[in-house]
Design a protein around this motif. Structure first.
Motif, PDB file in Angstrom:
ATOM      1  N   ILE A 119      80.010 -14.145  -7.466  1.00  0.00           N
ATOM      2  CA  ILE A 119      81.390 -14.684  -6.995  1.00  0.00           C
ATOM      3  C   ILE A 119      81.949 -15.696  -7.816  1.00  0.00           C
ATOM      4  O   ILE A 119      81.076 -16.565  -8.461  1.00  0.00           O
ATOM      5  N   GLN A 153      84.053 -23.290  -0.705  1.00  0.00           N
ATOM      6  CA  GLN A 153      84.137 -21.839  -0.479  1.00  0.00           C
ATOM      7  C   GLN A 153      82.641 -21.068  -0.208  1.00  0.00           C
ATOM      8  O   GLN A 153      82.545 -20.049   0.232  1.00  0.00           O
ATOM      9  N   LEU A 164      79.667 -21.734   1.094  1.00  0.00           N
ATOM     10  CA  LEU A 164      78.922 -21.567   2.177  1.00  0.00           C
ATOM     11  C   LEU A 164      79.390 -20.526   2.974  1.00  0.00           C
ATOM     12  O   LEU A 164      78.519 -19.481   3.729  1.00  0.00           O
ATOM     13  N   SER A 165      80.794 -20.242   3.040  1.00  0.00           N
ATOM     14  CA  SER A 165      81.339 -19.026   3.802  1.00  0.00           C
ATOM     15  C   SER A 165      80.742 -17.725   2.979  1.00  0.00           C
ATOM     16  O   SER A 165      80.429 -16.843   3.871  1.00  0.00           O
ATOM     17  N   VAL A 166      80.918 -17.709   1.718  1.00  0.00           N
ATOM     18  CA  VAL A 166      80.413 -16.505   1.160  1.00  0.00           C
ATOM     19  C   VAL A 166      78.865 -16.287   1.404  1.00  0.00           C
ATOM     20  O   VAL A 166      78.605 -15.063   1.710  1.00  0.00           O
ATOM     21  N   GLN A 174      86.742 -26.329   4.869  1.00  0.00           N
ATOM     22  CA  GLN A 174      85.774 -25.158   5.094  1.00  0.00           C
ATOM     23  C   GLN A 174      84.374 -25.150   5.386  1.00  0.00           C
ATOM     24  O   GLN A 174      83.811 -24.425   5.892  1.00  0.00           O
ATOM     25  N   GLU A 177      83.681 -25.400   9.059  1.00  0.00           N
ATOM     26  CA  GLU A 177      84.067 -24.107   9.489  1.00  0.00           C
ATOM     27  C   GLU A 177      82.796 -23.298   9.386  1.00  0.00           C
ATOM     28  O   GLU A 177      82.447 -22.601  10.283  1.00  0.00           O
ATOM     29  N   ALA A 178      82.520 -23.276   8.262  1.00  0.00           N
ATOM     30  CA  ALA A 178      81.261 -22.597   7.880  1.00  0.00           C
ATOM     31  C   ALA A 178      79.957 -22.906   8.806  1.00  0.00           C
ATOM     32  O   ALA A 178      79.182 -21.937   9.219  1.00  0.00           O
ATOM     33  N   TYR A 191      80.224 -21.771  12.231  1.00  0.00           N
ATOM     34  CA  TYR A 191      80.085 -20.273  12.390  1.00  0.00           C
ATOM     35  C   TYR A 191      78.586 -19.864  12.383  1.00  0.00           C
ATOM     36  O   TYR A 191      77.983 -19.033  13.018  1.00  0.00           O
ATOM     37  N   ALA A 225      89.315 -20.214  12.461  1.00  0.00           N
ATOM     38  CA  ALA A 225      88.623 -20.756  11.094  1.00  0.00           C
ATOM     39  C   ALA A 225      89.074 -19.673  10.033  1.00  0.00           C
ATOM     40  O   ALA A 225      87.884 -18.950   9.475  1.00  0.00           O
ATOM     41  N   GLU A 226      90.401 -19.721   9.605  1.00  0.00           N
ATOM     42  CA  GLU A 226      90.668 -18.624   8.705  1.00  0.00           C
ATOM     43  C   GLU A 226      89.926 -18.675   7.048  1.00  0.00           C
ATOM     44  O   GLU A 226      89.522 -17.611   6.663  1.00  0.00           O
ATOM     45  N   ALA A 227      89.938 -19.793   6.663  1.00  0.00           N
ATOM     46  CA  ALA A 227      89.138 -20.127   5.605  1.00  0.00           C
ATOM     47  C   ALA A 227      87.833 -19.472   5.595  1.00  0.00           C
ATOM     48  O   ALA A 227      87.604 -18.572   4.481  1.00  0.00           O
ATOM     49  N   ASN A 228      86.955 -19.838   6.498  1.00  0.00           N
ATOM     50  CA  ASN A 228      85.775 -19.460   6.466  1.00  0.00           C
ATOM     51  C   ASN A 228      85.868 -17.596   6.683  1.00  0.00           C
ATOM     52  O   ASN A 228      84.803 -17.321   6.258  1.00  0.00           O
ATOM     53  N   MET A 229      86.442 -17.181   7.427  1.00  0.00           N
ATOM     54  CA  MET A 229      86.737 -15.768   7.839  1.00  0.00           C
ATOM     55  C   MET A 229      87.010 -15.081   6.322  1.00  0.00           C
ATOM     56  O   MET A 229      86.160 -14.163   6.070  1.00  0.00           O
ATOM     57  N   GLY A 276      86.272 -16.387   3.308  1.00  0.00           N
ATOM     58  CA  GLY A 276      85.154 -16.369   2.557  1.00  0.00           C
ATOM     59  C   GLY A 276      83.852 -15.378   2.892  1.00  0.00           C
ATOM     60  O   GLY A 276      83.485 -14.857   2.218  1.00  0.00           O
TER      61      GLY A 276
END
Lengths: 282, 317
Positions: free
Chosen positions: A116, A123, A125-127, A157, A160-161, A164, B60-64, B66
């Motif tokens: 990626i 970005q 961590l979300s990935v 972000q 957020e991650a 989650y 948490a749209e940015a995390n979604m 990603g």
């Protein structure tokens, strides 16, 4: 465990590659790259279950690594090359026109090892969480590794991650923060303090390990192995890895100034004088 | 002109929800994610039927976005769901780097697009999303016009390898596309042939374009109506063939003029067959609170506005 002397020898060559790559373009990010050499060498030569000879984007049954702080691409490219993902000679194309070795990692030209694009921070961590979930859906017990800068944690972000992953028990994920305390504008504490970082990750529900010797290859291998033992227990795992920006080149250490600056000819010679050529320059 | 009987009335978002449920049954690689708007996106049935393949991201749209990019590594086909505003402008950089530039097979599904979101007002009425998405290399942009077409589009994009932006809406609108009409990404649909003026419409404006064509027919004007559901890649052939015949064109969409379908059409025409064009679209302003119908009238997106635009553009031939 692999031969530590051999890993130290790889590390020295990777450091030479890093300073030569950024010098050749008068651009790039040597500081964080030098500081993360032991992490990358430990990961690719000791920890990851990966297939460098036959790279596959989906990486079925392989552990997968994502670099979130994409600006330290020189260390990643060098370690990927030394691991056999592509020819070392290609390191000479770093940041040049038509190169697969973009300033920040990219997938567009199919560079083996990259899954990626990264560079715009926050970005990865979300990935990593997404791929960790896919591993579980596919019934695999492989692990996902991510690396982040400490300055990068200022991005929203990331949190957020963090929320989650803990809330959803993403426990096949080992994130690491390159905790060098420096970013482009200065010390992280001065730019935007992270406060009690260990406390923050714990409060978010992560298993947290702090390792103070992030530039000692044995310590890094040990902490990564310890992190592996903590996976599969309902919590994501965070390693706060204390490193020294610019490690291995004396004049690049103890300052933020080499975050994104390249050495000139004289400075290159000085740096190479401090780093043994162990495996041959590319 | 060709008649399209109204088969019923439904919101396009329900076409998405029903399509997603069907996809879930057909393709076990399809996963769905939502940022706290499961009911609004009509994703509840999928969540119920496939709880292991549904992921609640929270607000948490940015995390979604990603996570969706990451989930593609290993073969999943993620469908993300939230309002169009939060699907685009809020997460533009995440889409740009982690999905478009990285060429990830993510389907960004966006409801409540445009003015017809209604009473919530301009904070939620995104009118710039098509422009933002079509500017991204690798991104396919689709804006279906009714329930049936939205359902068909939802099914079709799962078989398309690459990033897709699928835009739909909240209000109940006439269903007029036959249920069995195939949905081909990048292929416009000739709804009604005509000779005096071409109307190219997308989304909620397609039905209004048909109403306008009928009104024009009463005035002795023969309008050709083309449904462009895929704004990118644009079906250039169907547009060029039409303007060669009619010599003038009106574009109609629930979007800003800037960045919209109309701009894509004018960009095509100025490079090939320079053609007089009028835009039925929002002209560089934000929306406001009101009922969908009131808003469409106030901002000039009714059938009568298409009629007026057609009459105006015909004088410029």
């Amino acid at each position: 465990m692999a031969d530590i002397a051999q890993l130290k020898s790889v590390s020295s060559q990777v450091r030479r590659d890093i300073v030569r790559m950024v010098h050749a373009n008068s651009s790039g990010h040597p500081g964080g790259s030098l500081g993360c050499v032991e992490y990358f060498v430990a990961l690719y030569f000791e920890i990851l279950n990966h297939n460098s000879a036959d790279f596959d984007m989906d990486g079925f049954d392989e552990d997968i690594f994502f670099l979130s702080n994409g600006h330290i691409s020189p260390v990643w490219y060098s370690v990927l090359a030394h691991s056999g993902y592509f020819e070392k000679a290609e390191l000479a194309t770093f940041r040049k026109l038509n190169s697969r070795l973009q300033g920040h990692p990219a997938t567009e030209e199919g560079l083996e090892g990259i899954r990626i694009a990264s560079g715009s921070l926050g970005q990865g961590l979300s990935v990593g969480i997404g791929t960790a979930i896919t591993k579980k859906l596919n019934g695999e017990d492989s692990l996902i590794y991510t690396l982040h800068g400490d300055g990068e944690l200022q991005e929203g972000q990331i949190w957020e991650a963090a929320m989650y992953a803990a809330a959803n028990k993403v426990d096949n994920l080992i994130a690491t923060v390159d905790y060098n305390g420096r970013q482009i504008d200065g010390d992280v504490d001065d730019v935007l303090s992270l406060g009690d970082l260990e406390g923050k990750w714990k409060a978010f529900g992560w298993e947290v390990i702090t390792e103070d010797n992030g530039n000692d290859i044995e310590s890094v291998i040990n902490v990564l192995n310890k992190a592996k033992t903590l996976t599969g227990k309902g919590k994501p795992v965070m390693i706060l890895l204390r490193t020294e920006m610019g490690q291995g080149v004396d004049y690049m250490m103890g300052t933020h100034k080499w975050h994104g600056s390249a050495p000139n000819d004289e400075q290159l010679a000085n740096a190479l004088g401090q780093l043994e050529e162990t495996l041959g320059d590319y | 002109m060709k008649e399209y009987p109204v088969l019923g009335k439904k919101d396009t978002r329900s076409g998405f929800g029903d399509g997603l449920l069907e996809l879930g049954k057909k393709n076990d690689q399809v996963v769905a994610m939502c940022a706290d708007l499961t009911g609004s996106l009509k994703m509840g049935a999928f969540k119920e039927a496939f709880p292991d393949r549904f992921f609640q991201a929270g607000i948490a749209e940015a995390n979604m976005i990603g996570m969706a990019a990451g989930m593609t590594i290993g073969g999943k086909i993620p469908f993300t769901g939230t309002f169009a505003n939060f699907s685009t402008s809020r997460v533009y950089d995440q889409i740009r780097q982690s999905i478009a530039y990285s060429e990830k097979n993510v389907k960004i599904c966006a409801s409540h697009a445009g003015l017809t979101l209604g009473e919530d007002g301009a904070t939620h009425q995104v009118l710039e999303d098509v422009g933002m998405m079509k500017m991204l290399p690798n991104m396919c942009v689709i804006n279906p016009c009714d329930y049936n077409q939205t359902k068909a589009a939802t099914l079709a994009i799962a078989d398309y390898e690459g990033p897709v932006y699928l835009r739909f809406g909240r209000p109940s609108v006439p269903i007029f596309i036959p249920e069995d009409m195939p949905f081909e990404i990048g292929k416009g649909i000739m709804l009604s042939e005509g000779t005096d003026v071409t109307i190219v419409a997308t989304g909620h404006l397609v039905w209004k374009a048909l109403e306008a064509a009928k009104e024009l027919e009463g005035k002795g004007i023969s309008a050709e109506v083309i449904n462009i559901h895929t704004i990118k890649p644009l079906d250039e052939e169907i547009i060029l063939n039409s303007v060669m015949k009619t010599k003038c064109i009106v574009t109609a969409e629930e979007h800003q003029i800037a960045g919209g379908l109309g701009e894509s059409v004018s960009s095509l025409l100025c490079r090939t067959i320079p053609t007089p064009q009028e835009f039925v679209a929002v002209d560089d302003t934000f929306g406001e609170s009101g009922t969908p119908a009131e808003l469409m009238t106030k901002y000039g997106l009714d059938a009568i506005d298409i009629v007026t635009a057609c009459e105006a553009v015909m004088t410029r031939k």
